[in-house]
Design a protein around this motif. Structure first.
Motif, short mmCIF file in Angstrom:
data_model
loop_
_atom_site.label_atom_id
_atom_site.label_comp_id
_atom_site.label_asym_id
_atom_site.label_seq_id
_atom_site.Cartn_x
_atom_site.Cartn_y
_atom_site.Cartn_z
N LEU A 24 38.62 41.36 50.48
CA LEU A 24 40.04 41.64 50.29
C LEU A 24 40.23 42.54 49.07
O LEU A 24 39.78 42.21 47.97
N CYS A 25 40.89 43.66 49.26
CA CYS A 25 41.22 44.58 48.17
C CYS A 25 42.74 44.61 48.03
O CYS A 25 43.42 45.31 48.78
N ARG A 26 43.25 43.84 47.08
CA ARG A 26 44.70 43.77 46.89
C ARG A 26 45.25 45.08 46.33
O ARG A 26 46.40 45.42 46.57
N THR A 27 44.44 45.79 45.56
CA THR A 27 44.87 47.03 44.92
C THR A 27 43.87 48.15 45.18
O THR A 27 42.75 47.89 45.64
N ARG A 28 44.27 49.36 44.87
CA ARG A 28 43.36 50.50 44.99
C ARG A 28 42.17 50.32 44.04
O ARG A 28 41.03 50.68 44.38
N THR A 29 42.43 49.74 42.87
CA THR A 29 41.34 49.48 41.92
C THR A 29 40.32 48.53 42.51
O THR A 29 39.11 48.73 42.37
N ASP A 30 40.80 47.47 43.20
CA ASP A 30 39.88 46.54 43.87
C ASP A 30 38.98 47.29 44.85
O ASP A 30 37.78 47.04 44.93
N PHE A 31 39.59 48.20 45.61
CA PHE A 31 38.83 48.95 46.61
C PHE A 31 37.80 49.86 45.94
O PHE A 31 36.64 49.92 46.37
N ASP A 32 38.22 50.55 44.90
CA ASP A 32 37.29 51.46 44.20
C ASP A 32 36.11 50.68 43.62
O ASP A 32 34.96 51.13 43.68
N GLU A 33 36.39 49.49 43.06
CA GLU A 33 35.31 48.67 42.50
C GLU A 33 34.38 48.15 43.59
O GLU A 33 33.16 48.08 43.40
N LEU A 34 34.95 47.81 44.74
CA LEU A 34 34.11 47.37 45.86
C LEU A 34 33.21 48.51 46.32
O LEU A 34 32.02 48.29 46.61
N CYS A 35 33.74 49.71 46.37
CA CYS A 35 32.94 50.87 46.78
C CYS A 35 31.75 51.07 45.83
O CYS A 35 30.63 51.35 46.27
N ILE A 36 31.99 50.91 44.54
CA ILE A 36 30.91 51.05 43.55
C ILE A 36 29.85 49.98 43.78
O ILE A 36 28.65 50.26 43.75
#
Length: 383
Positions: free
Chosen positions: A312-324
């Motif tokens: 779950l990526c609540r924010t764009r930052t969550d998604f960017d960190e998951l990608c890393i």
């Protein structure tokens, strides 16, 4: 815990023996992206596990399908696992990742979430909605769902529930495509007509993302080369677990300790009922049936190789960190669980799946093995 809570957890076993849910070990315990000490944090581990919405077989609900089924015992375990993933996602979006349930909880937002999973035809994620949406795509009511199927069904259902404020992306061919996800999650609002805003100002919002990656990690059993990658998934802060299980038994895998996975088991048949506003004793007891006092565990090696890892990526930052995390850790494994790429592979063709969900058929299954009805079950009654 109070008397209502204890009544809710009196099962057919009828004893209060301390369960072996979490081993007494010095190794870290990981549950839905959080790290715990098995020795020092045992109460907190159990509190957090109990706070997860637990979905199980039910009986006595309004009939479903042509056969008029009033229970999902024997066929609904994978559907229930999908409900549990969605429940965790909604709790994190609308409450918080640190939210705690107790038998006294009457938070209106929580009640709004739990009502979405009740055995009512009108509930957005009831067994009725999940089963019938599957039937509309060729999976008859009472037929086995695999992890990919239930993910595709959930993806369609959230479109009709605006309150949930969630989009679901189901990765294809073991590949997460950033371009497709950003197209789904980035919402551009043209507010140029506002007198206080500069001309043609575009404000960008992020729709919370539930990313589901269906995988086949072996033929008849899990290939050991994938176990470290699977453990890493449980350790990601964005983790909302794994839909998987043992052969013919779907389980909601929520974490790991050592070489074992921790799970919630849907194979308990409880009666149907409504929580509503949780005012009466019956409603309070019904709410308790959506929370499991103790988790269970099995060795990773006995898992069914068909799984779906969920984030779950609540924010764009969550998604960017998951990608890393995916690029630097998961992709660094000798045999990565899945790949991530910036652009959609050319041979896939245009992405129309998320434009017209009602007219798509994406039920490409790895799970079309001869599945038997699951006969593993504990009868469970509220006294």
């Amino acid at each position: 815990m109070d008397a209502v809570f204890d009544i809710c957890y009196l099962s057919s076993e009828g004893n209060n023996v301390e369960p072996d849910d979490i081993p007494k070990t010095k190794e870290n315990v990981w549950v839905l992206g959080k790290k715990y000490s098995a020795i020092q944090d045992i109460d907190r581990i159990r509190r957090d596990i109990t706070s997860i919405i637990w979905c199980t077989y039910r009986k006595g609900f309004v009939p479903i399908g042509d056969e008029g089924l009033t229970s999902d015992k024997g066929w609904g375990c994978m559907l229930r696992c999908g409900q549990m993933v969605l429940g965790v996602a909604l709790i994190r979006i609308h409450l918080s990742s640190d939210w705690v349930w107790t038998p006294e909880t009457r938070d209106p937002t929580y009640l709004k979430i739990i009502q979405r999973f009740e055995e009512r035809k009108q509930a957005p994620y009831s067994i009725h909605q999940v089963a019938l949406m599957g039937a509309s795509e060729g999976k008859e009511v009472g037929q086995w769902f695999g992890p990919n199927t239930v993910a595709q069904v959930m993806k369609k259902l959230v479109v009709y529930d605006k309150w949930s404020s969630l989009v679901i992306h189901v990765a294809l061919d073991n590949t997460v495509v950033k371009e497709d996800i950003l197209a789904q999650c980035i919402v551009k609002n043209d507010r140029g007509d506002c007198s206080s805003a500069p001309d043609n100002l575009i404000v960008t919002d992020w729709m919370p993302l539930l990313l589901v990656v269906p995988l086949r990690l072996g033929l008849s059993e899990i290939n050991p080369v994938y176990t470290e990658g699977l453990k890493m998934c449980f350790q990601c802060p964005q983790s909302v677990g794994v839909i998987g299980g043992k052969p013919n038994q779907a389980l909601y895998l929520i974490g790991c300790v050592g070489d074992e996975v921790i799970y919630l088991d849907p194979h308990t048949t409880q009666r149907s009922g409504l929580v509503e506003n949780k005012m009466t004793d019956e409603q309070k007891e019904m709410d308790c049936t959506y929370h499991c006092k103790y988790a269970s565990r099995i060795p990773i090696t006995v898992m069914d190789p068909s799984v779906a890892v969920c984030f779950l990526c609540r924010t764009r930052t969550d998604f960017d960190e998951l990608c890393i995390t995916i690029e630097q850790k998961l992709s660094a494994e000798s045999q990565p669980l899945f790949e991530m790429c910036e652009k959609r592979p050319a041979h896939w063709g245009p992405n129309t799946a998320d434009i017209d969900l009602q007219n798509t058929s994406l039920f490409t299954e790895f799970e079309d093995i001869d599945r038997q009805f699951d006969d593993s079950d504990q009868e469970f009654e509220i006294l």
